[in-house]
Design an enzyme around this catalytic site. Structure first.
Site, PDB file in Angstrom:
ATOM      1  N   SER A   1      -2.712 -10.507  13.959  1.00 55.34           N
ATOM      2  CA  SER A   1      -3.656 -11.561  14.356  1.00 55.34           C
ATOM      3  C   SER A   1      -3.292 -12.160  15.706  1.00 55.34           C
ATOM      4  O   SER A   1      -4.168 -12.533  16.484  1.00 55.34           O
ATOM      5  CB  SER A   1      -3.678 -12.692  13.332  1.00 55.34           C
ATOM      6  OG  SER A   1      -4.295 -12.245  12.165  1.00 55.34           O
TER       7      SER A   1
ATOM      8  N   ALA B   1      -1.848 -10.710  18.294  1.00 63.02           N
ATOM      9  CA  ALA B   1      -2.272  -9.811  19.377  1.00 63.02           C
ATOM     10  C   ALA B   1      -3.794  -9.812  19.487  1.00 63.02           C
ATOM     11  O   ALA B   1      -4.351  -9.805  20.589  1.00 63.02           O
ATOM     12  CB  ALA B   1      -1.757  -8.399  19.121  1.00 63.02           C
TER      13      ALA B   1
ATOM     14  N   LEU C   1      -0.438  -8.473  10.325  1.00 66.13           N
ATOM     15  CA  LEU C   1      -1.603  -7.617  10.596  1.00 66.13           C
ATOM     16  C   LEU C   1      -2.081  -7.738  12.046  1.00 66.13           C
ATOM     17  O   LEU C   1      -3.193  -7.327  12.375  1.00 66.13           O
ATOM     18  CB  LEU C   1      -2.748  -7.964   9.642  1.00 66.13           C
ATOM     19  CG  LEU C   1      -2.431  -7.816   8.153  1.00 66.13           C
ATOM     20  CD1 LEU C   1      -3.646  -8.166   7.307  1.00 66.13           C
ATOM     21  CD2 LEU C   1      -1.951  -6.404   7.823  1.00 66.13           C
TER      22      LEU C   1
ATOM     23  N   ASP D   1       0.969  -3.770  19.184  1.00 67.43           N
ATOM     24  CA  ASP D   1      -0.074  -4.620  18.591  1.00 67.43           C
ATOM     25  C   ASP D   1      -1.190  -4.911  19.591  1.00 67.43           C
ATOM     26  O   ASP D   1      -2.370  -4.785  19.269  1.00 67.43           O
ATOM     27  CB  ASP D   1       0.531  -5.946  18.093  1.00 67.43           C
ATOM     28  CG  ASP D   1       1.383  -5.760  16.849  1.00 67.43           C
ATOM     29  OD1 ASP D   1       1.701  -4.606  16.512  1.00 67.43           O
ATOM     30  OD2 ASP D   1       1.739  -6.769  16.212  1.00 67.43           O
TER      31      ASP D   1
HETATM   32  C1  MEV Z   1       4.959  -6.092  14.636  1.00 66.08           C
HETATM   33  O1  MEV Z   1       3.606  -5.901  14.270  1.00 66.08           O
HETATM   34  C2  MEV Z   1       5.609  -4.773  14.940  1.00 66.08           C
HETATM   35  C3  MEV Z   1       7.066  -4.856  15.356  1.00 66.08           C
HETATM   36  O2  MEV Z   1       7.520  -3.507  15.510  1.00 66.08           O
HETATM   37  C4  MEV Z   1       7.265  -5.618  16.635  1.00 66.08           C
HETATM   38  C5  MEV Z   1       6.705  -4.880  17.855  1.00 66.08           C
HETATM   39  O3  MEV Z   1       6.541  -3.669  17.835  1.00 66.08           O
HETATM   40  O4  MEV Z   1       6.420  -5.577  18.840  1.00 66.08           O
HETATM   41  C6  MEV Z   1       7.924  -5.499  14.268  1.00 66.08           C
END
Ligand code: MEV
Length: 327
Positions: A108, A110, A106, A152
């Site tokens: 967290s 970032a 979710l 994120d």
């Molecule tokens: C992670 O929340 C999302 C991913 O696509 C990684 C990214 O976009 O950095 C898995």
């Protein structure tokens, strides 16, 4: 102020849920994300001195906490260096309020990076733009995701629904949803290490380049359709695209039996669509419900299977969504 010659700053950063195209977004395909829950809050105390101290409150249970804390420390170091502070000249103490331990996927990490950057600038009494916060937080995000797309930290900075395209010009745009959203978030109770899942997808891409290229094309079309459905308020259409998104993530290998079972349970209990959200391999899944009572039915279905779940309402307000926990 908690000590002499020290200055304190507080910052916040939003968590997020990705509606469509996590992982594909790393390879330049647009994705859509919305801010959810309360933001992560960080307090930074800065004073002249030696060494960097980071204290993160002990978090309850679950695997991987020590590793998470090590990652946080490394992210703090990177952010401190990027801002241009020397760890030796300053003593920086960090406290973090994170009320959702174990709800991974979710954003967290970032949220933490963005909150920290804001807190440090405030403590140093230096102005900074959102753009700067986002850029510096991205350096911290690299610790958690290795090759992060930037989605994120961008949601964590701006706190609004957005369309994000890595390398695009512009890299992101506000999205104005045409419907209020009722989102159910279910916790698989399995840890999710985003960088492992991102690495898994990179291996898939090397092993099956043609299949991967086809999935990227499908994901690009799905992203465009999902944006249209969201903006036009077509909840059923958006739900069905989320279902397709989950199938594509399964093909990449980032789902697992537990997540698939949860997704199926949500659909069985009336969700318009359901998918894993974030890195996958564990962590959380996301379902779209038609309204509050349908959201409550989906939450009960997940809880009956033993999974913590919550329904979050994102009402329309001035064209932006604001997270409100309704459970
Ligand atoms: C992670 O929340 C999302 C991913 O696509 C990684 C990214 O976009 O950095 C898995």
């Amino acid at each position: 102020m908690e000590e002499r010659n020290a200055s304190e700053g507080i910052g916040r950063g939003f968590r997020k849920a990705i509606l469509v195209n996590e992982h594909f977004v790393v390879y330049g395909v647009p994705a859509i994300a919305v801010p959810i829950f309360s933001p992560v809050e960080v307090t930074a105390v800065v004073r002249q001195g030696a060494g960097l101290q980071v204290s993160v409150p002990a978090r309850s249970g679950g695997d991987g906490r020590a590793e998470e804390d090590r990652d946080r420390l490394e992210a703090v170091r990177r952010i401190v260096r990027t801002i241009g502070l020397s760890e030796r000249e300053r003593m920086i103490r960090i406290r973090c309020v994170d009320d959702l331990p174990g709800w991974s996927g979710l954003g967290s990490s970032a949220g933490f990076c963005v909150a920290l950057v804001r807190a440090l600038f405030m403590a140093l009494n230096r102005p900074c733009t959102d753009e700067e916060v986002n850029r510096i937080a991205y350096e911290g995000e690299k610790v958690f995701a290795a090759n992060p797309s930037g989605i994120d930290n961008t949601v964590a900075t701006y706190g609004s629904p957005l369309w994000f395209e890595r390398g695009g010009s512009p890299a992101w745009e506000w999205v104005r949803p045409g419907l209020p959203l009722w989102l159910v978030i279910g916790n698989s109770r399995m840890p999710c290490r985003t960088r492992d899942e991102v690495a898994k997808v990179a291996r898939f891409r090397r092993a099956r380049p043609d299949l991967f290229a086809g999935l990227l094309r499908d994901a690009a079309a799905l992203g465009r359709d999902a944006r249209r459905a969201l903006e036009e308020g077509d909840a059923a259409g958006l739900g069905s695209l989320m279902n397709q998104g989950h199938s594509m993530l399964k093909r990449l290998g980032v789902s697992n039996e537990r997540l698939d079972e949860m997704v199926a349970a949500c659909r069985l209990h009336g969700a318009l669509g359901a998918k894993l959200t974030g890195g996958g391999g564990g962590g959380c899944m996301l379902a779209l419900a038609a309204d509050a009572s349908s959201g409550a039915a989906v939450v009960s279905g997940l809880k009956r299977l033993g999974h913590p779940a919550i329904c979050v309402h994102l009402p329309l307000s001035g064209g932006r969504l604001r997270a409100r926990d309704t459970s």
